[in-house]
Design an enzyme around this catalytic site. Structure first.
Site, short mmCIF file in Angstrom:
data_model
loop_
_atom_site.label_atom_id
_atom_site.label_comp_id
_atom_site.label_asym_id
_atom_site.label_seq_id
_atom_site.Cartn_x
_atom_site.Cartn_y
_atom_site.Cartn_z
N ASN A 153 -23.69 -28.83 44.62
CA ASN A 153 -23.98 -29.98 44.92
C ASN A 153 -23.57 -31.08 43.61
OD1 ASN A 153 -26.00 -28.64 43.78
ND2 ASN A 153 -27.69 -30.16 44.82
N LYS A 176 -20.19 -18.39 36.95
CA LYS A 176 -19.67 -18.38 38.25
C LYS A 176 -20.07 -19.75 38.86
CE LYS A 176 -20.86 -17.82 42.23
NZ LYS A 176 -20.68 -18.50 43.38
N PRO A 177 -19.12 -20.60 39.26
CA PRO A 177 -19.33 -21.84 40.18
C PRO A 177 -19.36 -21.63 41.53
CG PRO A 177 -17.02 -21.68 39.44
CD PRO A 177 -17.54 -20.35 39.03
N ALA A 178 -19.82 -22.50 42.41
CA ALA A 178 -19.70 -22.50 43.69
C ALA A 178 -18.12 -22.33 44.31
CB ALA A 178 -20.38 -23.88 44.29
N GLY A 232 -29.82 -22.69 42.62
CA GLY A 232 -29.41 -22.41 44.06
C GLY A 232 -30.83 -22.46 44.91
N SER A 233 -30.60 -21.67 45.88
CA SER A 233 -31.57 -21.76 46.86
C SER A 233 -33.06 -20.68 46.36
CB SER A 233 -31.41 -21.30 48.22
OG SER A 233 -30.96 -19.58 48.51
N GLU A 254 -33.49 -22.39 38.84
CA GLU A 254 -34.05 -23.72 39.21
C GLU A 254 -33.61 -23.78 40.44
OE1 GLU A 254 -33.53 -26.95 40.70
OE2 GLU A 254 -31.71 -27.26 39.90
N CYS A 288 -31.49 -30.95 44.99
CA CYS A 288 -32.59 -30.09 44.81
C CYS A 288 -33.70 -31.11 44.75
CB CYS A 288 -32.65 -29.11 43.80
SG CYS A 288 -32.25 -29.59 42.17
N GLU A 397 -37.63 -26.44 52.82
CA GLU A 397 -36.39 -27.33 52.41
C GLU A 397 -35.41 -27.57 53.45
OE1 GLU A 397 -33.77 -27.66 48.26
OE2 GLU A 397 -34.26 -25.68 49.27
#
Length: 517
Positions: A153, A176-178, A232-233, A254, A288, A397
């Site tokens: 995001n 490591k990106p999305a 992330g989640s 985070e 987030c 969430e």
């Protein structure tokens, strides 16, 4: 957008890593357009990247910190000079409106500007000793190899919050990106490499979640990783926290948020509506720090809800390259999850804000929509009033353009609702009374609090992070993130020429306790 000649791939130790499963990144505003093809690596590539980082880290740590700061400074200038291209790539690949994408790129520049100077301010301290002819010192030491895993995001700003301070402090990084933003990740990595980083100091691993987790587990087992950063989640963050705990490591986590925005009777309602609109629906609610629930005092609840619903109804949604509140969902997975969360709406709720719910399509149009709704992953903005503490919609969430509205009768009840779900990332209160603002700040469990501002909007020199289900208390940004990527080392230097034992060979002045005036 035309595809590149060969697929993107991981880069380990300065070399392209071949092999892996092919994956296509598509433009979520035009799902028939392929932005990039990428080879998603296997766990072994992640381990190889950690090994390459380990080999490069000592040399990078030996580079004087002010010189490392100059690399960070060069990165900031390179990002400035490529800002428009990078912002357009962010908009194309994840659908963030161009104005927001430009703001995200500016965040990288701000981060670099701040940390370039920290290369000359990685201060330790001299501490007085309790014994003569002895000096005490403290030093910041790099942790070693940092494995950084980020979400899609904020595909360039949030990675910079990790990469810039980690590199500045003398660490080597495996990033490591999305998998939904591989082209954007490649672009940011290229800017970092061209800023003057030696090979192996920053390694890019394009991989999916399961391969990354398995690779991280193997790298930790082999002693190749000293610090893990994850955005992330909450669910995945919990698994990473458990994994790191087995290796006596404390990760920087985070995680998610269910961020409240409290509207008190003395609030300036139009300002509160403006804040709720941006908090709840900017980036299609996929932050987030996005607004989860408005908690409005009953004295102003109905008037606020009417104004908020009207503002959302007027808001322009659609093509992210035009002047819109928000564009498409990031990718199909995010879109499908959002549609599932709409099932949390219960009979006692009321729905406001649009001409439909769920996907925006020709069959379910949105008034004032810009573009072709059937061409992208667009969803109606949704306000749900009548939310209570017993609702799943209050507790969970919901990553997307949905905002709940609850009522309260007092500040104490508002604080209880703000804390009751267990998240603690960001919170906002709208009031003109300083006492209310300070009491809310003291009572709410969020790591970040806003007064008369939105729940979103971090600045590069302020600590960012949450508590409870939103994180483990670690902080990013500003001087506070230095504690994530350095370890304190104490030095005592005794030049007395004899062994002096702490707490034993200490002079003890003798007072005259019987003295009286």
């Amino acid at each position: 957008m035309t595809q590149q000649a060969s697929p993107l791939a991981s880069r380990v130790g300065g070399r392209r890593a071949e092999g892996g499963r092919r994956h296509r990144s598509v433009d979520p505003a035009h799902t028939s357009d392929v932005v990039a093809e990428v080879l998603l690596a296997e766990p072994a590539t992640f381990v190889d990247a950690c090994r390459a980082a380990r080999a490069a880290q000592a040399g990078w740590a030996a580079t004087p910190a002010p010189v490392r700061g100059r690399v960070v400074k060069h990165l900031g200038r390179l990002v400035e000079e490529n800002a428009d291209a990078l912002a357009r790539l962010v908009t194309t690949e994840i659908g963030k409106p161009l104005a927001e994408a430009r703001g995200e790129v500016t965040e990288i520049v701000d981060t670099c500007d701040f940390f370039a100077g920290e290369g000359r301010r990685l201060y330790g301290q001299t501490v007085p000793s309790e014994m003569p002819d002895k000096q005490l010192f403290t030093f910041r030491q790099p942790v070693g190899v940092a494995a950084v895993i980020t979400a899609g995001n904020f595909p360039v700003a949030v990675p910079s919050w990790y990469l810039v301070p980690a590199l500045l402090c003398g660490n080597a990084v495996v990033w490591k990106p999305a998998e939904c933003a591989p082209a954007t990740a490649e672009a940011l990595a290229q800017l970092c490499w061209h800023a003057g980083l030696p090979d192996g100091v920053l390694n890019l691993v394009q991989a999916d979640g399961p391969a990354t987790f398995d690779g991280l587990a193997a790298a930790l087992e082999d002693g190749l990783v000293d610090k893990v950063g994850f955005t992330g989640s909450t669910e995945v963050g919990r698994r990473i926290g458990e994994l790191c705990g087995r290796h006596l490591q404390v990760p920087c986590l985070e995680l998610g948020g269910k961020n409240p925005l409290v509207v008190m009777p003395d609030a300036e309602l139009d300002l509160a509506v403006e804040g709720a609109l941006f908090s709840g629906f900017g980036t299609a609610g996929q932050r987030c720090t996005s607004l989860g629930t408005v908690i409005a005092h009953r004295a102003v609840h109905d008037e606020f809800l009417d104004r908020f619903a009207a503002a959302v109804e007027r808001a322009v949604v659609g093509d992210p390259f035009r002047d819109v509140l928000y564009g498409p969902m990031i990718d199909q997975r995010f879109c499908d999850r959002f549609l599932g969360w709409l099932e949390l709406i219960e009979p006692h709720h009321r729905v406001h804000g649009s001409t439909g719910t769920g996907r925006i399509t020709a069959a379910s149009p949105r008034k004032g929509f810009l573009g072709d709704p059937d061409d992208g992953l667009y969803c109606h903005p949704t306000i749900v009033s009548g939310v209570t503490a017993g609702d799943e919609l209050y507790r969970r969430e919901t990553f997307g353009p949905i905002v709940g509205v609850a009522a309260c009768d007092s500040l104490e009840e508002a604080i209880a609702l703000a804390n009751g779900h267990g998240y603690g990332l960001s919170a906002a209160v709208y009031t003109r009374d300083p006492a209310t603002a300070f009491r809310f700040r003291a009572g709410v469990g969020a790591g970040m609090v806003s007064v008369n501002n939105s729940t979103s909007g971090a600045e590069a020199h302020l600590p960012f992070g949450g508590n409870g289900r939103s994180g483990n208390g670690s902080r990013q940004s500003g001087i506070w993130v230095l504690d994530q990527f350095t370890r304190w080392q104490a030095l005592n230097w005794d030049y007395a020429g004899r062994l002096q034992k702490a707490q034993m060979d200490v002079a003890d002045p003798i007072p005259d306790r019987d003295f009286r005036l």
